[in-house]
Design an enzyme around this catalytic site. Structure first.
Site, PDB file in Angstrom:
ATOM      1  N   ALA A  95     -36.125 -45.669  -4.328  1.00  0.00           N
ATOM      2  CA  ALA A  95     -35.049 -46.472  -3.771  1.00  0.00           C
ATOM      3  C   ALA A  95     -35.586 -47.610  -2.765  1.00  0.00           C
ATOM      4  O   ALA A  95     -34.998 -48.380  -2.679  1.00  0.00           O
ATOM      5  CB  ALA A  95     -33.813 -45.818  -3.595  1.00  0.00           C
ATOM      6  N   ALA A  96     -36.571 -46.969  -1.892  1.00  0.00           N
ATOM      7  CA  ALA A  96     -36.714 -47.869  -0.622  1.00  0.00           C
ATOM      8  C   ALA A  96     -37.538 -49.020  -0.979  1.00  0.00           C
ATOM      9  O   ALA A  96     -38.475 -48.835  -2.037  1.00  0.00           O
ATOM     10  CB  ALA A  96     -37.527 -47.099   0.321  1.00  0.00           C
ATOM     11  N   PRO A  97     -37.467 -50.294  -0.209  1.00  0.00           N
ATOM     12  CA  PRO A  97     -36.615 -50.557   0.822  1.00  0.00           C
ATOM     13  C   PRO A  97     -35.284 -50.889   0.432  1.00  0.00           C
ATOM     14  O   PRO A  97     -34.206 -50.990   1.163  1.00  0.00           O
ATOM     15  CB  PRO A  97     -37.172 -51.653   1.493  1.00  0.00           C
ATOM     16  N   GLY A  98     -34.805 -50.698  -0.963  1.00  0.00           N
ATOM     17  CA  GLY A  98     -33.516 -50.755  -1.148  1.00  0.00           C
ATOM     18  C   GLY A  98     -32.863 -52.190  -1.833  1.00  0.00           C
ATOM     19  O   GLY A  98     -31.747 -52.360  -2.118  1.00  0.00           O
ATOM     20  N   GLY A  99     -33.812 -52.998  -2.185  1.00  0.00           N
ATOM     21  CA  GLY A  99     -33.499 -54.186  -2.918  1.00  0.00           C
ATOM     22  C   GLY A  99     -32.361 -53.838  -4.238  1.00  0.00           C
ATOM     23  O   GLY A  99     -31.679 -54.753  -4.396  1.00  0.00           O
ATOM     24  N   LYS A 100     -33.049 -52.986  -5.017  1.00  0.00           N
ATOM     25  CA  LYS A 100     -32.385 -52.571  -6.085  1.00  0.00           C
ATOM     26  C   LYS A 100     -30.911 -51.688  -5.963  1.00  0.00           C
ATOM     27  O   LYS A 100     -29.855 -52.000  -6.657  1.00  0.00           O
ATOM     28  CB  LYS A 100     -33.373 -52.138  -6.992  1.00  0.00           C
ATOM     29  N   ASP A 109     -37.512 -47.315 -10.656  1.00  0.00           N
ATOM     30  CA  ASP A 109     -38.375 -48.279 -10.316  1.00  0.00           C
ATOM     31  C   ASP A 109     -39.605 -47.688  -9.933  1.00  0.00           C
ATOM     32  O   ASP A 109     -39.799 -47.493  -8.621  1.00  0.00           O
ATOM     33  CB  ASP A 109     -37.646 -49.238  -9.417  1.00  0.00           C
ATOM     34  N   CYS A 113     -43.724 -52.727 -11.015  1.00  0.00           N
ATOM     35  CA  CYS A 113     -44.015 -54.206 -10.827  1.00  0.00           C
ATOM     36  C   CYS A 113     -45.699 -54.437 -11.016  1.00  0.00           C
ATOM     37  O   CYS A 113     -46.604 -54.937 -10.231  1.00  0.00           O
ATOM     38  CB  CYS A 113     -43.794 -54.761  -9.295  1.00  0.00           C
TER      39      CYS A 113
HETATM   40  N1  SAM Z   1     -36.834 -49.791  -5.901  1.00  0.00           N
HETATM   41  C1  SAM Z   1     -37.288 -50.242  -4.657  1.00  0.00           C
HETATM   42  C2  SAM Z   1     -36.575 -51.542  -4.361  1.00  0.00           C
HETATM   43  O1  SAM Z   1     -36.075 -52.225  -5.239  1.00  0.00           O
HETATM   44  O2  SAM Z   1     -36.488 -51.906  -2.975  1.00  0.00           O
HETATM   45  C3  SAM Z   1     -38.709 -50.282  -4.554  1.00  0.00           C
HETATM   46  C4  SAM Z   1     -39.283 -48.979  -5.041  1.00  0.00           C
HETATM   47  S1  SAM Z   1     -41.119 -48.972  -4.716  1.00  0.00           S
HETATM   48  C5  SAM Z   1     -41.586 -49.484  -6.412  1.00  0.00           C
HETATM   49  C6  SAM Z   1     -41.491 -47.232  -5.154  1.00  0.00           C
HETATM   50  C7  SAM Z   1     -40.934 -46.154  -3.864  1.00  0.00           C
HETATM   51  O3  SAM Z   1     -40.936 -45.067  -4.483  1.00  0.00           O
HETATM   52  C8  SAM Z   1     -41.674 -46.411  -2.766  1.00  0.00           C
HETATM   53  O4  SAM Z   1     -40.688 -46.529  -1.576  1.00  0.00           O
HETATM   54  C9  SAM Z   1     -42.013 -44.776  -2.687  1.00  0.00           C
HETATM   55  O5  SAM Z   1     -42.249 -44.215  -1.284  1.00  0.00           O
HETATM   56  C10 SAM Z   1     -41.074 -44.104  -3.388  1.00  0.00           C
HETATM   57  N2  SAM Z   1     -41.442 -42.866  -4.012  1.00  0.00           N
HETATM   58  C11 SAM Z   1     -42.843 -42.540  -4.605  1.00  0.00           C
HETATM   59  N3  SAM Z   1     -42.576 -41.129  -5.099  1.00  0.00           N
HETATM   60  C12 SAM Z   1     -41.655 -40.713  -4.847  1.00  0.00           C
HETATM   61  C13 SAM Z   1     -40.757 -39.602  -5.336  1.00  0.00           C
HETATM   62  N4  SAM Z   1     -41.545 -38.593  -6.065  1.00  0.00           N
HETATM   63  N5  SAM Z   1     -39.519 -39.299  -4.919  1.00  0.00           N
HETATM   64  C14 SAM Z   1     -38.741 -40.193  -4.421  1.00  0.00           C
HETATM   65  N6  SAM Z   1     -39.425 -41.471  -4.144  1.00  0.00           N
HETATM   66  C15 SAM Z   1     -40.750 -41.774  -4.222  1.00  0.00           C
END
Ligand code: SAM
Length: 289
Positions: A113-118, A179, A229
């Site tokens: 989820a981070a940084p949380g846009g979605k 995502d 992305c």
């Molecule tokens: N959905 C977010 C947004 O819209 O702001 C962007 C997400 S970014 C593409 C992918 C995120 O997944 C990263 O913050 C990463 O640290 C996290 N991540 C990677 N593997 C993960 C896991 N196994 N469990 C939870 N988070 C994970």
């Protein structure tokens, strides 16, 4: 390292390669999402007009604004940004929550989820009435997620600092957004990316692990949206084949008007990177009763 990526993209999209290269080596326009929990599109447009900032709209989403003439820093200096009335977000990144179409009372998981846009968009789309759980594994990024949830007024999201692939199999959700972590090949601007075969393989392994978990936790007749992305087939259409092997049934994603496209399997959407849109991929699935 952009050269290695471009060579792959040329092989994958021989007819569209010139467009892709232009999209990844140029600059991209600022876009944002208005936060309807705090303000209205008209009020945000009026605030921009006071600063002489021109906005464009897009037909697929009334809350999206494109600002062709300013840089992100100028927007970050404005009160609408400070108050969480807007969220800087690329248009492509707004598509997965729209495809998930969260509704009041639904039990929804945002796996990465981070940084949380979605997450904040899902919350806003359901007017704060969906039951959203948001996972993030990285400590620093989890803090950023919590900060953004608070700033955007997404007060009732259940944020978990955890590896989503390690969630209990007994959990189940009406809708899941994956995502996925990816190479970011679609978000490249001015040709800046660190890309390697080893990194691609690592991303693909994480994506498959998370997809498998997502499908396990999806309720029967539920909806799973998978997005990246990236425009690399390994992270996109090959992930769709993997999900189908798990038993996931593809569901067509909505046809978003005027979004630039690349060829992709039926029912999926691959957004072509350009001066406004990041390259992105979306697919949706359900689970048979
Ligand atoms: N959905 C977010 C947004 O819209 O702001 C962007 C997400 S970014 C593409 C992918 C995120 O997944 C990263 O913050 C990463 O640290 C996290 N991540 C990677 N593997 C993960 C896991 N196994 N469990 C939870 N988070 C994970």
């Amino acid at each position: 390292m952009i050269d290695e990526l471009l060579a792959r993209l040329q092989a994958a999209y021989p007819h569209d390669f010139a467009r892709i290269r232009e999209g990844l080596t140029g600059k991209r326009t600022v876009s944002l999402r208005v936060n309807p929990l705090k303000t209205t599109v008209d009020d945000v447009r009026a605030a921009f007009a006071q600063h002489g900032i021109r906005c464009e709209t897009r037909s697929f989403y009334a809350d999206a604004l494109v600002l062709p003439d300013v840089r992100e820093d100028a927007v970050k200096a404005l009160p609408v940004y400070e108050k969480g009335e807007i969220y800087l977000q690329n248009l492509s990144s707004m598509l997965p929550p729209l495809a998930l179409a969260p509704a009041a009372g639904e039990n929804i998981l945002d796996m990465t989820a981070a940084p949380g846009g979605k997450t904040t968009q899902l919350y806003a789309l359901s007017q704060g009435k969906a039951l959203i759980t948001a996972c993030e594994r990285d400590t620093g990024r989890y803090e950023r997620l919590r900060y953004n949830l608070a700033k955007q007024g997404a007060t009732r999201v259940n944020a978990l600092k955890t590896d989503a692939a390690a969630l209990d199999d007994f959990l189940s959700f009406d809708k899941i957004l994956l995502d996925a972590p990816c190479t970011g090949s679609g978000t490249v601007e001015n040709g800046n990316i660190r890309f390697s075969q080893a990194y691609l393989e690592k991303c693909v392994r994480m994506q498959r692990r998370l997809l498998q978990k997502a499908f396990t936790m999806l309720k029967r007749n539920g909806l799973l949206v998978y997005s990246t992305c990236s425009v690399l087939p390994e992270e996109d259409e090959e992930a769709v084949r993997f999900a189908q092997q798990l038993g996931a049934v593809p569901v067509p994603v909505p046809s978003f008007a005027d979004v630039p496209r690349l060829p992709s399997p039926d029912g999926t959407l691959c957004v072509c990177p350009d001066g406004t849109y990041e390259g992105f991929f979306l697919a949706a699935f359900t689970k048979r009763p």
